[in-house]
Design a protein around this motif. Structure first.
Motif, PDB file in Angstrom:
ATOM      1  N   SER A 176       0.800  -1.225   0.000  1.00 47.91           N
ATOM      2  CA  SER A 176       0.000   0.000   0.000  1.00 47.91           C
ATOM      3  C   SER A 176       0.837   1.281   0.000  1.00 47.91           C
ATOM      4  CB  SER A 176      -0.921   0.013   1.236  1.00 47.91           C
ATOM      5  OG  SER A 176      -1.743  -1.128   1.277  1.00 47.91           O
ATOM      6  N   LEU A 177       2.137   1.163   0.196  1.00 47.55           N
ATOM      7  CA  LEU A 177       2.968   2.368   0.271  1.00 47.55           C
ATOM      8  C   LEU A 177       3.024   3.077  -1.078  1.00 47.55           C
ATOM      9  CD1 LEU A 177       5.950   1.076   2.456  1.00 47.55           C
ATOM     10  CD2 LEU A 177       4.195   2.742   3.123  1.00 47.55           C
ATOM     11  N   PRO A 178       3.132   4.396  -1.057  1.00 51.81           N
ATOM     12  CA  PRO A 178       3.146   5.148  -2.310  1.00 51.81           C
ATOM     13  C   PRO A 178       4.448   4.973  -3.082  1.00 51.81           C
ATOM     14  CG  PRO A 178       3.556   6.614  -0.470  1.00 51.81           C
ATOM     15  CD  PRO A 178       3.201   5.289   0.124  1.00 51.81           C
ATOM     16  N   ALA A 179       4.397   5.196  -4.362  1.00 50.38           N
ATOM     17  CA  ALA A 179       5.610   5.179  -5.176  1.00 50.38           C
ATOM     18  C   ALA A 179       6.565   6.264  -4.695  1.00 50.38           C
ATOM     19  CB  ALA A 179       5.263   5.396  -6.646  1.00 50.38           C
ATOM     20  N   GLY A 180       7.848   5.974  -4.782  1.00 49.38           N
ATOM     21  CA  GLY A 180       8.849   6.958  -4.395  1.00 49.38           C
ATOM     22  C   GLY A 180       9.253   6.904  -2.943  1.00 49.38           C
ATOM     23  N   VAL A 181       8.641   6.015  -2.165  1.00 50.79           N
ATOM     24  CA  VAL A 181       8.989   5.908  -0.762  1.00 50.79           C
ATOM     25  C   VAL A 181      10.392   5.311  -0.609  1.00 50.79           C
ATOM     26  CG1 VAL A 181       8.001   3.588  -0.483  1.00 50.79           C
ATOM     27  CG2 VAL A 181       8.138   5.120   1.483  1.00 50.79           C
ATOM     28  N   THR A 182      11.095   5.721   0.429  1.00 50.36           N
ATOM     29  CA  THR A 182      12.397   5.149   0.767  1.00 50.36           C
ATOM     30  C   THR A 182      12.201   4.166   1.910  1.00 50.36           C
ATOM     31  OG1 THR A 182      13.630   7.105   0.085  1.00 50.36           O
ATOM     32  CG2 THR A 182      14.717   5.614   1.633  1.00 50.36           C
ATOM     33  N   VAL A 183      12.681   2.945   1.725  1.00 44.81           N
ATOM     34  CA  VAL A 183      12.520   1.907   2.742  1.00 44.81           C
ATOM     35  C   VAL A 183      13.891   1.354   3.113  1.00 44.81           C
ATOM     36  CG1 VAL A 183      11.525  -0.340   3.310  1.00 44.81           C
ATOM     37  CG2 VAL A 183      10.231   1.281   1.899  1.00 44.81           C
ATOM     38  N   ASP A 184      14.233   1.473   4.377  1.00 43.04           N
ATOM     39  CA  ASP A 184      15.418   0.815   4.922  1.00 43.04           C
ATOM     40  C   ASP A 184      14.964  -0.481   5.568  1.00 43.04           C
ATOM     41  OD1 ASP A 184      17.909   2.556   4.598  1.00 43.04           O
ATOM     42  OD2 ASP A 184      16.421   4.003   5.314  1.00 43.04           O
TER      43      ASP A 184
ATOM     44  N   ALA B 213      11.106  -8.426  -0.607  1.00 38.72           N
ATOM     45  CA  ALA B 213      10.943  -6.993  -0.377  1.00 38.72           C
ATOM     46  C   ALA B 213      10.819  -6.244  -1.697  1.00 38.72           C
ATOM     47  CB  ALA B 213      12.119  -6.463   0.431  1.00 38.72           C
ATOM     48  N   SER B 214      11.617  -6.629  -2.668  1.00 41.48           N
ATOM     49  CA  SER B 214      11.563  -5.970  -3.974  1.00 41.48           C
ATOM     50  C   SER B 214      10.217  -6.199  -4.654  1.00 41.48           C
ATOM     51  CB  SER B 214      12.693  -6.492  -4.875  1.00 41.48           C
ATOM     52  OG  SER B 214      13.960  -6.204  -4.306  1.00 41.48           O
ATOM     53  N   ALA B 215       9.621  -7.378  -4.438  1.00 37.68           N
ATOM     54  CA  ALA B 215       8.330  -7.686  -5.052  1.00 37.68           C
ATOM     55  C   ALA B 215       7.183  -6.972  -4.356  1.00 37.68           C
ATOM     56  CB  ALA B 215       8.098  -9.194  -5.036  1.00 37.68           C
ATOM     57  N   PHE B 216       7.261  -6.835  -3.042  1.00 33.39           N
ATOM     58  CA  PHE B 216       6.188  -6.198  -2.289  1.00 33.39           C
ATOM     59  C   PHE B 216       6.158  -4.692  -2.481  1.00 33.39           C
ATOM     60  CE2 PHE B 216       5.755 -10.159   0.045  1.00 33.39           C
ATOM     61  CZ  PHE B 216       4.435 -10.150   0.453  1.00 33.39           C
ATOM     62  N   LEU B 217       7.294  -4.099  -2.758  1.00 39.62           N
ATOM     63  CA  LEU B 217       7.360  -2.645  -2.878  1.00 39.62           C
ATOM     64  C   LEU B 217       7.278  -2.201  -4.327  1.00 39.62           C
ATOM     65  CD1 LEU B 217      10.128  -2.065  -0.237  1.00 39.62           C
ATOM     66  CD2 LEU B 217       7.816  -1.132  -0.101  1.00 39.62           C
ATOM     67  N   SER B 218       6.786  -0.992  -4.523  1.00 41.20           N
ATOM     68  CA  SER B 218       6.732  -0.413  -5.857  1.00 41.20           C
ATOM     69  C   SER B 218       8.129  -0.347  -6.467  1.00 41.20           C
ATOM     70  CB  SER B 218       6.136   1.000  -5.787  1.00 41.20           C
ATOM     71  OG  SER B 218       6.394   1.716  -6.969  1.00 41.20           O
ATOM     72  N   GLN B 219       8.202  -0.537  -7.780  1.00 41.79           N
ATOM     73  CA  GLN B 219       9.505  -0.438  -8.453  1.00 41.79           C
ATOM     74  C   GLN B 219      10.111   0.946  -8.307  1.00 41.79           C
ATOM     75  OE1 GLN B 219       9.030  -1.736 -12.519  1.00 41.79           O
ATOM     76  NE2 GLN B 219       8.905  -3.890 -11.962  1.00 41.79           N
ATOM     77  N   ALA B 220       9.285   1.925  -7.994  1.00 40.50           N
ATOM     78  CA  ALA B 220       9.784   3.286  -7.823  1.00 40.50           C
ATOM     79  C   ALA B 220      10.324   3.531  -6.416  1.00 40.50           C
ATOM     80  CB  ALA B 220       8.680   4.299  -8.135  1.00 40.50           C
ATOM     81  N   ALA B 221      10.200   2.541  -5.538  1.00 36.99           N
ATOM     82  CA  ALA B 221      10.689   2.706  -4.168  1.00 36.99           C
ATOM     83  C   ALA B 221      12.210   2.651  -4.140  1.00 36.99           C
ATOM     84  CB  ALA B 221      10.107   1.624  -3.269  1.00 36.99           C
ATOM     85  N   ALA B 222      12.789   3.412  -3.227  1.00 36.82           N
ATOM     86  CA  ALA B 222      14.223   3.343  -2.976  1.00 36.82           C
ATOM     87  C   ALA B 222      14.415   2.367  -1.821  1.00 36.82           C
ATOM     88  CB  ALA B 222      14.776   4.716  -2.635  1.00 36.82           C
ATOM     89  N   LEU B 223      14.938   1.196  -2.116  1.00 35.41           N
ATOM     90  CA  LEU B 223      15.020   0.113  -1.138  1.00 35.41           C
ATOM     91  C   LEU B 223      16.466  -0.126  -0.759  1.00 35.41           C
ATOM     92  CD1 LEU B 223      13.691  -2.184   0.440  1.00 35.41           C
ATOM     93  CD2 LEU B 223      13.659  -3.531  -1.672  1.00 35.41           C
ATOM     94  N   ASN B 224      16.758   0.033   0.537  1.00 36.01           N
ATOM     95  CA  ASN B 224      18.110  -0.162   1.056  1.00 36.01           C
ATOM     96  C   ASN B 224      18.108  -1.322   2.038  1.00 36.01           C
ATOM     97  OD1 ASN B 224      18.970   2.378  -0.213  1.00 36.01           O
ATOM     98  ND2 ASN B 224      17.798   3.361   1.411  1.00 36.01           N
ATOM     99  N   PHE B 225      18.991  -2.288   1.825  1.00 38.16           N
ATOM    100  CA  PHE B 225      19.045  -3.475   2.677  1.00 38.16           C
ATOM    101  C   PHE B 225      20.157  -3.348   3.708  1.00 38.16           C
ATOM    102  CE2 PHE B 225      17.001  -5.161  -1.153  1.00 38.16           C
ATOM    103  CZ  PHE B 225      15.929  -5.848  -0.593  1.00 38.16           C
ATOM    104  N   HIS B 226      19.830  -3.749   4.945  1.00 36.08           N
ATOM    105  CA  HIS B 226      20.791  -3.798   6.035  1.00 36.08           C
ATOM    106  C   HIS B 226      20.616  -5.174   6.685  1.00 36.08           C
ATOM    107  CE1 HIS B 226      20.974   0.637   5.599  1.00 36.08           C
ATOM    108  NE2 HIS B 226      19.663   0.520   5.444  1.00 36.08           N
ATOM    109  N   LEU B 227      21.329  -6.162   6.167  1.00 38.20           N
ATOM    110  CA  LEU B 227      21.106  -7.548   6.547  1.00 38.20           C
ATOM    111  C   LEU B 227      22.248  -8.050   7.435  1.00 38.20           C
ATOM    112  CD1 LEU B 227      19.901  -8.929   3.099  1.00 38.20           C
ATOM    113  CD2 LEU B 227      18.589  -7.760   4.875  1.00 38.20           C
TER     114      LEU B 227
END
Length: 222
Positions: free
Chosen positions: A44-52, A70-84
């Motif tokens: 449900s998050l909007p496009a362009g959101v940044t997710v850590d 995580a990549s599948a659940f989020l919009s392709q326009a999301a900025a996704l940063n992984f800290h694993l």
């Protein structure tokens, strides 16, 4: 759905709009925690959101599942940063200092609009520790404490709901099956568990499906 609905009393619903969320920190003790608990919110998050996206444990194969999910659940326009991270599963309390450093490192990235963390009353010791640390590290952000169905039977009363359409609920479950094949042998990993809980939470907020969260502290801005 863009709204998080909170039942303040009989017939009273207060709405919080997810459309204004621009930054999120998602904390999980284990790969799949975040998606099981908050996959609908991620959808449900909007496009362009940044997710850590922060995980405390996980073998390389499980971390790879989490990355793909995580990549599948989020919009392709999301900025996704992984800290694993790869602390021992089930032993986070014995690694309190390292776990606290993980959470504080996430908090040092900035002040997110929204933090997702386990519930403080979760029966799993790894989850409870992350929940406690999240509340102390993110003092200026809204922290939504999520729930995870499990054998322990620790599901309780929640006070924040994310309504989901039937399509969103089924999409969430389909993505769980697709991206976490290592978990399919578990006796609780099935559509009835995921959609059954979503249907009950949906009934509680007059939606078909929903995810439920707890907020222990919030500040109203006018």
């Amino acid at each position: 759905m863009d709204a998080v609905g909170h039942h303040a009393g009989p017939g009273v619903v207060i709405g919080f709009n997810l459309a204004g969320v621009r930054s999120v920190v998602a904390l999980g003790a284990h790969p799949d925690d975040i998606e099981i608990a908050a996959g609908g919110l991620l959808l449900s998050l909007p496009a362009g959101v940044t997710v850590d996206y922060v995980l405390a444990t996980g073998a390389p194969t499980r971390q790879a599942e989490a990355r793909a999910a995580a990549s599948a659940f989020l919009s392709q326009a999301a900025a996704l940063n992984f800290h694993l991270h790869a602390l021992p599963d089930g032993r986070l309390p014995a690694h309190w200092n390292e776990t606290k450093e993980i959470v504080e490192a996430a908090a040092s990235l900035g002040v997110p609009d929204l933090v997702l963390a386990p519930a403080t009353d979760d029966a799993h010791q790894d989850h409870r520790l992350l929940a406690t640390l999240a509340s102390t590290a993110f003092r200026n952000s809204l922290v939504l404490h999520y729930e995870i169905p499990k054998w322990d039977g620790d599901l309780g009363r929640r006070n924040i709901y994310v309504p989901l359409t039937p399509d969103q609920g089924r999409r969430k479950v389909a993505l769980l099956h697709e991206h976490f094949p290592s978990q399919k042998a578990r006796d609780w990993w099935d559509d009835e568990v995921f959609l059954g809980l979503a249907r009950i939470r949906g009934m509680e907020c007059r939606s078909h499906y929903a995810e439920a969260y707890t907020v222990t502290k919030a500040v109203l801005a006018f």
